[in-house]
Design a protein around this motif. Sequence first.
Motif, PDB file in Angstrom:
ATOM      1  N   SER A  74       0.865  -1.194   0.000  1.00  0.00           N
ATOM      2  CA  SER A  74       0.000   0.000   0.000  1.00  0.00           C
ATOM      3  C   SER A  74       0.895   1.235   0.000  1.00  0.00           C
ATOM      4  O   SER A  74       1.132   1.837  -1.038  1.00  0.00           O
ATOM      5  CB  SER A  74      -0.930  -0.022   1.203  1.00  0.00           C
ATOM      6  OG  SER A  74      -1.907  -1.024   1.026  1.00  0.00           O
ATOM      7  N   GLY A  76       4.143   1.104   1.066  1.00  0.00           N
ATOM      8  CA  GLY A  76       5.512   0.655   0.767  1.00  0.00           C
ATOM      9  C   GLY A  76       6.521   0.899   1.877  1.00  0.00           C
ATOM     10  O   GLY A  76       7.713   0.971   1.619  1.00  0.00           O
ATOM     11  N   SER A  83       7.416  -5.445   0.950  1.00  0.00           N
ATOM     12  CA  SER A  83       6.746  -4.640  -0.086  1.00  0.00           C
ATOM     13  C   SER A  83       7.092  -5.063  -1.505  1.00  0.00           C
ATOM     14  O   SER A  83       6.688  -4.404  -2.461  1.00  0.00           O
ATOM     15  CB  SER A  83       7.138  -3.175   0.041  1.00  0.00           C
ATOM     16  OG  SER A  83       6.781  -2.676   1.275  1.00  0.00           O
ATOM     17  N   ASP A 134       3.660   9.134  12.953  1.00  0.00           N
ATOM     18  CA  ASP A 134       4.326  10.437  12.981  1.00  0.00           C
ATOM     19  C   ASP A 134       4.838  10.847  11.607  1.00  0.00           C
ATOM     20  O   ASP A 134       5.432  11.906  11.463  1.00  0.00           O
ATOM     21  CB  ASP A 134       5.481  10.422  13.994  1.00  0.00           C
ATOM     22  CG  ASP A 134       6.575   9.416  13.618  1.00  0.00           C
ATOM     23  OD1 ASP A 134       6.399   8.675  12.637  1.00  0.00           O
ATOM     24  OD2 ASP A 134       7.606   9.381  14.312  1.00  0.00           O
ATOM     25  N   GLY A 139       1.592   4.390   4.567  1.00  0.00           N
ATOM     26  CA  GLY A 139       0.286   4.044   4.003  1.00  0.00           C
ATOM     27  C   GLY A 139      -0.764   3.832   5.081  1.00  0.00           C
ATOM     28  O   GLY A 139      -0.471   3.223   6.114  1.00  0.00           O
ATOM     29  N   VAL A 149       0.444   3.652  16.055  1.00  0.00           N
ATOM     30  CA  VAL A 149       0.788   4.483  17.222  1.00  0.00           C
ATOM     31  C   VAL A 149       1.321   5.810  16.711  1.00  0.00           C
ATOM     32  O   VAL A 149       2.320   5.842  15.989  1.00  0.00           O
ATOM     33  CB  VAL A 149       1.886   3.803  18.072  1.00  0.00           C
ATOM     34  CG1 VAL A 149       2.239   4.667  19.281  1.00  0.00           C
ATOM     35  CG2 VAL A 149       1.447   2.422  18.522  1.00  0.00           C
ATOM     36  N   VAL A 200      -6.895  -5.788   2.066  1.00  0.00           N
ATOM     37  CA  VAL A 200      -7.880  -4.779   2.464  1.00  0.00           C
ATOM     38  C   VAL A 200      -7.976  -3.738   1.346  1.00  0.00           C
ATOM     39  O   VAL A 200      -6.987  -3.133   0.955  1.00  0.00           O
ATOM     40  CB  VAL A 200      -7.473  -4.142   3.811  1.00  0.00           C
ATOM     41  CG1 VAL A 200      -8.328  -2.926   4.110  1.00  0.00           C
ATOM     42  CG2 VAL A 200      -7.599  -5.174   4.922  1.00  0.00           C
ATOM     43  N   TYR A 407       6.004  -5.199  18.781  1.00  0.00           N
ATOM     44  CA  TYR A 407       4.933  -4.506  18.045  1.00  0.00           C
ATOM     45  C   TYR A 407       5.189  -4.772  16.561  1.00  0.00           C
ATOM     46  O   TYR A 407       6.235  -4.363  16.045  1.00  0.00           O
ATOM     47  CB  TYR A 407       4.993  -3.017  18.379  1.00  0.00           C
ATOM     48  CG  TYR A 407       4.114  -2.121  17.524  1.00  0.00           C
ATOM     49  CD1 TYR A 407       2.799  -2.479  17.238  1.00  0.00           C
ATOM     50  CD2 TYR A 407       4.594  -0.926  17.003  1.00  0.00           C
ATOM     51  CE1 TYR A 407       1.998  -1.649  16.461  1.00  0.00           C
ATOM     52  CE2 TYR A 407       3.791  -0.092  16.233  1.00  0.00           C
ATOM     53  CZ  TYR A 407       2.497  -0.468  15.963  1.00  0.00           C
ATOM     54  OH  TYR A 407       1.700   0.342  15.194  1.00  0.00           O
TER      55      TYR A 407
HETATM   56  C1  LIG Z   1       9.572   6.204   8.150  1.00  0.00           C
HETATM   57  C2  LIG Z   1       8.608   5.313   8.889  1.00  0.00           C
HETATM   58  C3  LIG Z   1       7.840   5.842   9.918  1.00  0.00           C
HETATM   59  C4  LIG Z   1       6.940   5.039  10.625  1.00  0.00           C
HETATM   60  N1  LIG Z   1       6.204   5.577  11.635  1.00  0.00           N
HETATM   61  C5  LIG Z   1       5.304   4.809  12.310  1.00  0.00           C
HETATM   62  C6  LIG Z   1       4.506   5.368  13.359  1.00  0.00           C
HETATM   63  O1  LIG Z   1       4.638   6.537  13.721  1.00  0.00           O
HETATM   64  N2  LIG Z   1       3.621   4.551  13.986  1.00  0.00           N
HETATM   65  C7  LIG Z   1       3.448   3.236  13.631  1.00  0.00           C
HETATM   66  O2  LIG Z   1       2.597   2.581  14.227  1.00  0.00           O
HETATM   67  N3  LIG Z   1       4.179   2.696  12.627  1.00  0.00           N
HETATM   68  C8  LIG Z   1       5.101   3.440  11.975  1.00  0.00           C
HETATM   69  N4  LIG Z   1       5.876   2.878  10.985  1.00  0.00           N
HETATM   70  C9  LIG Z   1       5.708   1.458  10.663  1.00  0.00           C
HETATM   71  C10 LIG Z   1       4.584   1.275   9.642  1.00  0.00           C
HETATM   72  O3  LIG Z   1       3.339   1.412  10.293  1.00  0.00           O
HETATM   73  C11 LIG Z   1       4.650  -0.139   9.013  1.00  0.00           C
HETATM   74  O4  LIG Z   1       5.867  -0.296   8.355  1.00  0.00           O
HETATM   75  C12 LIG Z   1       3.475  -0.345   8.038  1.00  0.00           C
HETATM   76  O5  LIG Z   1       3.379  -1.714   7.718  1.00  0.00           O
HETATM   77  C13 LIG Z   1       3.657   0.453   6.774  1.00  0.00           C
HETATM   78  O6  LIG Z   1       2.498   0.430   5.999  1.00  0.00           O
HETATM   79  P1  LIG Z   1       2.582   0.764   4.435  1.00  0.00           P
HETATM   80  O7  LIG Z   1       1.231   0.579   3.867  1.00  0.00           O
HETATM   81  O8  LIG Z   1       3.263   2.068   4.239  1.00  0.00           O
HETATM   82  O9  LIG Z   1       3.623  -0.334   3.974  1.00  0.00           O
HETATM   83  P2  LIG Z   1       3.576  -1.558   2.953  1.00  0.00           P
HETATM   84  O10 LIG Z   1       5.002  -1.962   2.811  1.00  0.00           O
HETATM   85  O11 LIG Z   1       2.811  -1.241   1.741  1.00  0.00           O
HETATM   86  O12 LIG Z   1       2.797  -2.649   3.760  1.00  0.00           O
HETATM   87  C14 LIG Z   1       3.392  -3.347   4.825  1.00  0.00           C
HETATM   88  C15 LIG Z   1       2.724  -4.688   4.965  1.00  0.00           C
HETATM   89  O13 LIG Z   1       1.398  -4.504   5.404  1.00  0.00           O
HETATM   90  C16 LIG Z   1       0.530  -5.407   4.731  1.00  0.00           C
HETATM   91  N5  LIG Z   1      -0.392  -4.625   3.914  1.00  0.00           N
HETATM   92  C17 LIG Z   1      -0.220  -3.369   3.439  1.00  0.00           C
HETATM   93  N6  LIG Z   1      -1.319  -2.979   2.796  1.00  0.00           N
HETATM   94  C18 LIG Z   1      -2.193  -4.012   2.865  1.00  0.00           C
HETATM   95  C19 LIG Z   1      -3.514  -4.199   2.404  1.00  0.00           C
HETATM   96  N7  LIG Z   1      -4.169  -3.236   1.734  1.00  0.00           N
HETATM   97  N8  LIG Z   1      -4.121  -5.364   2.652  1.00  0.00           N
HETATM   98  C20 LIG Z   1      -3.499  -6.342   3.341  1.00  0.00           C
HETATM   99  N9  LIG Z   1      -2.248  -6.226   3.796  1.00  0.00           N
HETATM  100  C21 LIG Z   1      -1.605  -5.061   3.566  1.00  0.00           C
HETATM  101  C22 LIG Z   1       1.378  -6.311   3.898  1.00  0.00           C
HETATM  102  O14 LIG Z   1       1.711  -7.461   4.649  1.00  0.00           O
HETATM  103  C23 LIG Z   1       2.604  -5.467   3.668  1.00  0.00           C
HETATM  104  O15 LIG Z   1       3.748  -6.254   3.472  1.00  0.00           O
HETATM  105  C24 LIG Z   1       6.796   3.662  10.273  1.00  0.00           C
HETATM  106  C25 LIG Z   1       7.577   3.118   9.242  1.00  0.00           C
HETATM  107  C26 LIG Z   1       8.477   3.936   8.556  1.00  0.00           C
HETATM  108  C27 LIG Z   1       9.321   3.334   7.465  1.00  0.00           C
END
Ligand SMILES: Cc1cc2nc3c(=O)[nH]c(=O)nc-3n(C[C@H](O)[C@H](O)[C@H](O)COP(=O)(O)OP(=O)(O)OC[C@H]3O[C@@H](n4cnc5c(N)ncnc54)[C@H](O)[C@@H]3O)c2cc1C
Length: 453
Positions: A74, A76, A83, A134, A139, A149, A200, A407
């Motif tokens: 989503s 990334g 991802s 933060d 995504g 969080v 999702v 977590y």
């Molecule tokens: C710079 C940075 C800051 C962050 N800050 C915080 C923060 O403040 N608080 C916090 O709680 N977390 C934080 N995180 C962690 C972040 O919440 C996780 O890495 C989260 O999984 C990222 O979601 P994404 O959609 O961007 O990533 P993606 O890499 O797209 O998704 C991560 C994983 O989630 C699952 N996923 C994603 N989308 C879907 C979907 N639509 N349906 C089913 N499964 C899906 C998949 O297993 C995928 O591999 C941070 C991460 C980074 C890199």
Amino acid sequence: MNPSATTTVTERLRDRVTGRVITPGDADYETLRTTHYGAPDARPAVIVRAASTSDVVVAVAAARESGLELAVRSGGHSAAGHSTTERGILLDLGDMKDLEIDVENRTATARPGLTAGEYNTAAGRHGLATGFGDTGSVGVAGITLGGGVGLLTRRYGLTIDSLLGVEIVTADGGVLEADAEHDPDLFWAVRGGGGNFGVVTRLTFRLHPVDEVVGGMLVLPAAAEVIEGFARLVAAAPDELTAIANLMPCPPLPFVPAEVHGRPVLMAQLVHTGPVDEAEEALAPFRALAEPYADLVRPMRYPEIFQEEDMGPMPEIVSRGGFVREFGAEGAALLADAVATPGSPRIAQLRVLGGAVARIDTDATAFVHRDVPMMLMLVAFCDGPEDRARQEAWLEEASVLLDRATYVNFLGRAGAEEVRSAYPGRTWDRLAEVKRRYDPQNLFRLNHNVTPA
Ligand SMILES: Cc1cc2nc3c(=O)[nH]c(=O)nc-3n(C[C@H](O)[C@H](O)[C@H](O)COP(=O)(O)OP(=O)(O)OC[C@H]3O[C@@H](n4cnc5c(N)ncnc54)[C@H](O)[C@@H]3O)c2cc1C
């Protein structure tokens, strides 16, 4: 899988998908195959840039029928490298960015391609918000599925505490609406259990009246007594106040005097959602902890809290994170020493929980660590293999502060035991049972995996 079979999968996808189907050699393949944060240098056989739920159903069927590994992306930001996939199908939801805001009922329905920053910029036009993390570029889908969080956590709980329902494509190609009344076990599982149960494709959130807040950055010296005092003050503050503190050598920020650059600092992001006079009162003890190096805390619209991000090359890092049950003077001294040590930088990020998070039943969601007072993320930059060994030794030493539980959103490449420690006791069995019902063959396994019961 042999190349001709992969070609057949790709051709079938091209026939059926209304979004984009991208293969090696196509424009965009090189930019889409990996991501900035934590993704390996992998080469998917095919990338599906889905435009709709039907495209997701088609991609899930292609993975199920071909046996190719499926990566779901989503925003990334997976630090675990989930991802993307080597020679599998990358289902990229980044084009699915619709957002419907119902101002009267204070709800928002978002597609998974939206980022937290995009969502809250749009919601902010109505003086409303949902709390994510933060960082604006994360995504909304990934952060929500792990818990979420952020900077509204003590006031409105985790992101999952504002989640009202999801549309989800399951392994058999079904499109389900899961909420408190429909498939409640599945709805419980997606609130903390990650991407284990399906893709999702839509998320409905509660919006909160968050318009002008008092927020921004406060930079203090990272002395042990300041760190300890900071953690103590947040825990005792009214729920309106949430804070995240980064302890680190001071970067060359233009608003911090040049002589402070490189010195250990506590750089806090604070958000107070109440009236300005109450915010000033709640913030005064933080400002009194030490003479601030910089104080940018001021009345602002909530979306302004998301800072510009550095998308330059990522240095090599090692990290470890989790929950902290006891902190106190010793913990503060350990972290103060760590960030003051010369050599490649170390960062310790403290997030004080409590408030609304702790008032929800442990059983209500698959994220169960509601009684824990604090989270800690330790990050160390590495300058070559010798330095990496030094930094890993520090992580090991500092890990005495961490509870065994983890977590999922802060896990990097983690072993089965670490993943399991995110879901202690009965929670694991309950998740494994939901997994057995909705994904018995473990089609959705490129994640912090819960294996079917
Ligand atoms: C710079 C940075 C800051 C962050 N800050 C915080 C923060 O403040 N608080 C916090 O709680 N977390 C934080 N995180 C962690 C972040 O919440 C996780 O890495 C989260 O999984 C990222 O979601 P994404 O959609 O961007 O990533 P993606 O890499 O797209 O998704 C991560 C994983 O989630 C699952 N996923 C994603 N989308 C879907 C979907 N639509 N349906 C089913 N499964 C899906 C998949 O297993 C995928 O591999 C941070 C991460 C980074 C890199």
